[in-house]
Design a protein around this motif. Structure first.
Motif, PDB file in Angstrom:
ATOM      1  N   ALA A   1      -6.821  -6.559  -4.004  1.00 37.58           N
ATOM      2  CA  ALA A   1      -5.865  -7.525  -3.455  1.00 37.58           C
ATOM      3  C   ALA A   1      -6.409  -8.173  -2.189  1.00 37.58           C
ATOM      4  CB  ALA A   1      -4.551  -6.821  -3.136  1.00 37.58           C
ATOM      5  N   GLU A   2      -5.897  -9.346  -1.874  1.00 41.17           N
ATOM      6  CA  GLU A   2      -6.160  -9.967  -0.587  1.00 41.17           C
ATOM      7  C   GLU A   2      -5.263  -9.323   0.467  1.00 41.17           C
ATOM      8  OE1 GLU A   2      -5.963 -14.205  -0.450  1.00 41.17           O
ATOM      9  OE2 GLU A   2      -6.751 -14.431  -2.492  1.00 41.17           O
ATOM     10  N   VAL A   3      -5.651  -9.444   1.726  1.00 42.38           N
ATOM     11  CA  VAL A   3      -4.911  -8.813   2.812  1.00 42.38           C
ATOM     12  C   VAL A   3      -4.357  -9.855   3.762  1.00 42.38           C
ATOM     13  CG1 VAL A   3      -5.069  -7.264   4.795  1.00 42.38           C
ATOM     14  CG2 VAL A   3      -6.286  -6.705   2.680  1.00 42.38           C
ATOM     15  N   ARG A   4      -3.090  -9.710   4.109  1.00 44.10           N
ATOM     16  CA  ARG A   4      -2.479 -10.492   5.185  1.00 44.10           C
ATOM     17  C   ARG A   4      -2.006  -9.490   6.240  1.00 44.10           C
ATOM     18  NH1 ARG A   4      -0.263 -15.708   5.394  1.00 44.10           N
ATOM     19  NH2 ARG A   4      -1.829 -16.040   3.766  1.00 44.10           N
ATOM     20  N   ARG A   5      -2.605  -9.527   7.418  1.00 42.08           N
ATOM     21  CA  ARG A   5      -2.256  -8.570   8.457  1.00 42.08           C
ATOM     22  C   ARG A   5      -0.941  -8.967   9.116  1.00 42.08           C
ATOM     23  NH1 ARG A   5      -6.312  -4.744   9.802  1.00 42.08           N
ATOM     24  NH2 ARG A   5      -4.626  -3.868  11.073  1.00 42.08           N
TER      25      ARG A   5
ATOM     26  N   SER B   1       0.816  -1.210   0.000  1.00 46.13           N
ATOM     27  CA  SER B   1       0.000   0.000   0.000  1.00 46.13           C
ATOM     28  C   SER B   1       0.853   1.264   0.000  1.00 46.13           C
ATOM     29  CB  SER B   1      -0.935   0.021   1.219  1.00 46.13           C
ATOM     30  OG  SER B   1      -0.186   0.014   2.425  1.00 46.13           O
ATOM     31  N   GLY B   2       2.168   1.119  -0.128  1.00 42.23           N
ATOM     32  CA  GLY B   2       3.077   2.255  -0.142  1.00 42.23           C
ATOM     33  C   GLY B   2       3.139   2.937  -1.500  1.00 42.23           C
ATOM     34  N   TRP B   3       4.073   3.877  -1.631  1.00 38.06           N
ATOM     35  CA  TRP B   3       4.187   4.678  -2.847  1.00 38.06           C
ATOM     36  C   TRP B   3       4.455   3.812  -4.070  1.00 38.06           C
ATOM     37  CZ3 TRP B   3       2.825   8.569  -5.451  1.00 38.06           C
ATOM     38  CH2 TRP B   3       3.594   9.126  -6.464  1.00 38.06           C
ATOM     39  N   ILE B   4       5.395   2.883  -3.972  1.00 45.00           N
ATOM     40  CA  ILE B   4       5.687   1.990  -5.104  1.00 45.00           C
ATOM     41  C   ILE B   4       4.651   0.880  -5.177  1.00 45.00           C
ATOM     42  CG2 ILE B   4       7.409   0.533  -6.216  1.00 45.00           C
ATOM     43  CD1 ILE B   4       8.293   3.407  -5.944  1.00 45.00           C
ATOM     44  N   GLY B   5       4.361   0.284  -4.031  1.00 43.76           N
ATOM     45  CA  GLY B   5       3.451  -0.854  -4.003  1.00 43.76           C
ATOM     46  C   GLY B   5       2.075  -0.552  -4.551  1.00 43.76           C
ATOM     47  N   SER B   6       1.584   0.659  -4.283  1.00 41.79           N
ATOM     48  CA  SER B   6       0.238   0.997  -4.757  1.00 41.79           C
ATOM     49  C   SER B   6       0.191   1.164  -6.265  1.00 41.79           C
ATOM     50  CB  SER B   6      -0.259   2.270  -4.059  1.00 41.79           C
ATOM     51  OG  SER B   6       0.614   3.362  -4.299  1.00 41.79           O
ATOM     52  N   ALA B   7       1.336   1.201  -6.911  1.00 40.92           N
ATOM     53  CA  ALA B   7       1.390   1.158  -8.372  1.00 40.92           C
ATOM     54  C   ALA B   7       1.653  -0.264  -8.867  1.00 40.92           C
ATOM     55  CB  ALA B   7       2.473   2.098  -8.895  1.00 40.92           C
ATOM     56  N   VAL B   8       2.426  -1.039  -8.101  1.00 44.10           N
ATOM     57  CA  VAL B   8       2.731  -2.419  -8.490  1.00 44.10           C
ATOM     58  C   VAL B   8       1.485  -3.294  -8.425  1.00 44.10           C
ATOM     59  CG1 VAL B   8       4.034  -4.486  -7.852  1.00 44.10           C
ATOM     60  CG2 VAL B   8       5.168  -2.255  -7.840  1.00 44.10           C
TER      61      VAL B   8
ATOM     62  N   LEU C   1       0.732  -7.383   2.424  1.00 40.65           N
ATOM     63  CA  LEU C   1       0.925  -7.256   3.865  1.00 40.65           C
ATOM     64  C   LEU C   1       0.394  -5.897   4.307  1.00 40.65           C
ATOM     65  CD1 LEU C   1       2.311  -8.590   6.410  1.00 40.65           C
ATOM     66  CD2 LEU C   1       4.280  -7.130   5.876  1.00 40.65           C
ATOM     67  N   ALA C   2      -0.414  -5.888   5.366  1.00 37.82           N
ATOM     68  CA  ALA C   2      -0.981  -4.638   5.874  1.00 37.82           C
ATOM     69  C   ALA C   2      -0.793  -4.583   7.380  1.00 37.82           C
ATOM     70  CB  ALA C   2      -2.465  -4.532   5.526  1.00 37.82           C
ATOM     71  N   ARG C   3      -0.222  -3.480   7.863  1.00 36.03           N
ATOM     72  CA  ARG C   3      -0.017  -3.324   9.301  1.00 36.03           C
ATOM     73  C   ARG C   3      -1.058  -2.418   9.942  1.00 36.03           C
ATOM     74  NH1 ARG C   3       5.289   0.644  10.024  1.00 36.03           N
ATOM     75  NH2 ARG C   3       4.543   2.346   8.706  1.00 36.03           N
ATOM     76  N   SER C   4      -1.961  -1.844   9.151  1.00 32.08           N
ATOM     77  CA  SER C   4      -2.980  -0.944   9.691  1.00 32.08           C
ATOM     78  C   SER C   4      -4.299  -1.166   8.971  1.00 32.08           C
ATOM     79  CB  SER C   4      -2.549   0.515   9.524  1.00 32.08           C
ATOM     80  OG  SER C   4      -2.560   0.891   8.156  1.00 32.08           O
TER      81      SER C   4
ATOM     82  N   ALA D   1      -5.026  -1.974   4.962  1.00 31.00           N
ATOM     83  CA  ALA D   1      -5.885  -3.103   4.592  1.00 31.00           C
ATOM     84  C   ALA D   1      -7.030  -2.648   3.696  1.00 31.00           C
ATOM     85  CB  ALA D   1      -6.417  -3.781   5.849  1.00 31.00           C
ATOM     86  N   ALA D   2      -7.628  -1.511   4.034  1.00 36.43           N
ATOM     87  CA  ALA D   2      -8.735  -1.000   3.234  1.00 36.43           C
ATOM     88  C   ALA D   2      -8.273  -0.617   1.833  1.00 36.43           C
ATOM     89  CB  ALA D   2      -9.367   0.205   3.931  1.00 36.43           C
ATOM     90  N   ALA D   3      -7.091   0.002   1.741  1.00 34.90           N
ATOM     91  CA  ALA D   3      -6.561   0.397   0.434  1.00 34.90           C
ATOM     92  C   ALA D   3      -6.293  -0.823  -0.440  1.00 34.90           C
ATOM     93  CB  ALA D   3      -5.283   1.210   0.620  1.00 34.90           C
ATOM     94  N   LEU D   4      -5.774  -1.875   0.156  1.00 30.83           N
ATOM     95  CA  LEU D   4      -5.492  -3.089  -0.612  1.00 30.83           C
ATOM     96  C   LEU D   4      -6.775  -3.761  -1.080  1.00 30.83           C
ATOM     97  CD1 LEU D   4      -2.572  -4.602   1.499  1.00 30.83           C
ATOM     98  CD2 LEU D   4      -2.437  -3.649  -0.806  1.00 30.83           C
ATOM     99  N   THR D   5      -7.761  -3.813  -0.208  1.00 35.82           N
ATOM    100  CA  THR D   5      -9.042  -4.407  -0.577  1.00 35.82           C
ATOM    101  C   THR D   5      -9.683  -3.645  -1.728  1.00 35.82           C
ATOM    102  OG1 THR D   5      -9.410  -5.221   1.677  1.00 35.82           O
ATOM    103  CG2 THR D   5     -11.339  -5.017   0.257  1.00 35.82           C
ATOM    104  N   GLU D   6      -9.623  -2.314  -1.651  1.00 36.45           N
ATOM    105  CA  GLU D   6     -10.188  -1.488  -2.710  1.00 36.45           C
ATOM    106  C   GLU D   6      -9.464  -1.699  -4.033  1.00 36.45           C
ATOM    107  OE1 GLU D   6     -11.201   3.236  -3.631  1.00 36.45           O
ATOM    108  OE2 GLU D   6     -10.314   2.640  -1.715  1.00 36.45           O
TER     109      GLU D   6
END
Length: 317
Positions: free
Chosen positions: A45-49, A9-16, A30-33, A37-42
């Motif tokens: 992607a699946e979420v692994r906390r 969900s970071g600067w590079i990851g959100s483009a990858v 991977l989501a630590r918050s 997690a919400a950004a990845l779901t949107e």
């Protein structure tokens, strides 16, 4: 592939993530918050906390995946005086993924940096590597501390995983990975110019930074995941070297402030923590990467991107 990504969900990851999903891959991030997690779901992607310190979670996620892309790094610690601590944590993560993927032939990519790799000389993919074809790296003291040298060692350890049956590769990123929404080095330079009322550069400003648009970088990560040979070092470089004075001139024009040299002795007072990086001369080539994977950057270069104006929007109150 089913691909596990740290820093998704970071600067590079959100483009990858959309780059991979658009090509038909399944992404687990991977989501630590809750926000991550919400950004990845949107994004689909699946979420692994978990966090980078949860090595058992990382090990399990890697074992369940067809490939791993490690983009996360403890930048908050690194740029507040704890670069070595951040690099040590990064090494534990790399070793964990290496153990999980050993003997599988699956791809494992990490993001690394190239700032200061060969000060004053055009860096190539062979620089900083071990072996008879390697060229010498720049001195560790080109950085504010020894942490970046450790991060280079982590990259070499990743490349070495090829000997353990991992299709490992390192994607080196230039000092600026730019684009709309960037909060990194260039955004910080703009903020300093706005605050100080002058767009500065150090010395004569002839030192250069390589650069790449984050969408082009994301495309390279996908190509590397799909086809990079084991043990590859790749350069995500579109602009080989943009003079920092040129950057300062564009910023000054857009902000309507004067452009001026800052002496090296005064740089730390003017640019604070950024001074140690802004003074580096770090041109880099991506010729071998382009030949190997057929990667061709298509997005605007750094100066053209700056001229689009999004870096100069008035900050929200």
């Amino acid at each position: 592939m089913r691909v596990f990504i740290t820093g998704a969900s970071g600067w590079i990851g959100s483009a990858v993530v959309p780059e991979l999903i658009g090509a038909g891959h399944q992404v687990v991030g991977l989501a630590r918050s809750d926000a991550s997690a919400a950004a990845l779901t949107e994004a689909g992607a699946e979420v692994r906390r978990g966090t980078l310190d949860d090595l058992d979670i990382l090990r399990g996620a890697a074992a369940e995946s067809d490939g791993v892309i490690h983009l996360a790094f403890k930048h908050d610690i690194a740029f507040s005086g704890g670069f070595e601590e951040a690099a040590d944590a990064d090494r534990r993560v790399i070793d964990t993924f290496g153990e999980a993927l050993a003997g599988t032939g699956r791809p494992f990519l990490i993001a690394s940096g190239m700032a200061g790799l060969t000060p004053g000389r055009l860096a190539t993919e062979q620089d900083g590597q071990d072996g008879p074809d390697a060229q010498a790296s720049g001195p560790a003291d080109a950085h504010p501390n020894g942490g970046p040298a450790k991060r280079q060692a982590n990259a070499r350890a990743t490349v070495a995983l090829a000997d353990r049956g991992v299709r490992s590769s390192v994607v080196r990123l230039p000092p600026t990975v730019h684009g709309d929404g960037d909060q990194g080095f260039i955004a910080t330079v703009v903020a300093i110019a706005r605050e100080k009322g002058v767009s500065g550069y150090i010395g004569d400003g002839a030192n250069r930074w390589a650069a790449v648009h984050r969408s082009d970088a994301a495309h390279l990560f996908r190509l590397a995941l799909e086809s990079a040979p084991a043990g590859s070092t790749l350069h995500a470089v579109a602009d080989e070297g943009v003079p920092i004075r040129t950057v300062a001139e564009v910023i000054g024009r857009h902000l309507g402030v004067p452009v001026a040299s800052v002496s090296p002795d005064d740089a730390a007072g003017h640019f604070t923590w950024l001074a140690a990086f802004l003074g580096l001369d770090s041109p880099s080539s991506s010729a071998r990467t382009r030949e190997l994977l057929g990667w061709r950057p298509v997005q605007p270069g750094l100066v053209e991107d700056l001229d689009k104006g999004h870096y100069f929007a008035t900050p929200s109150a």
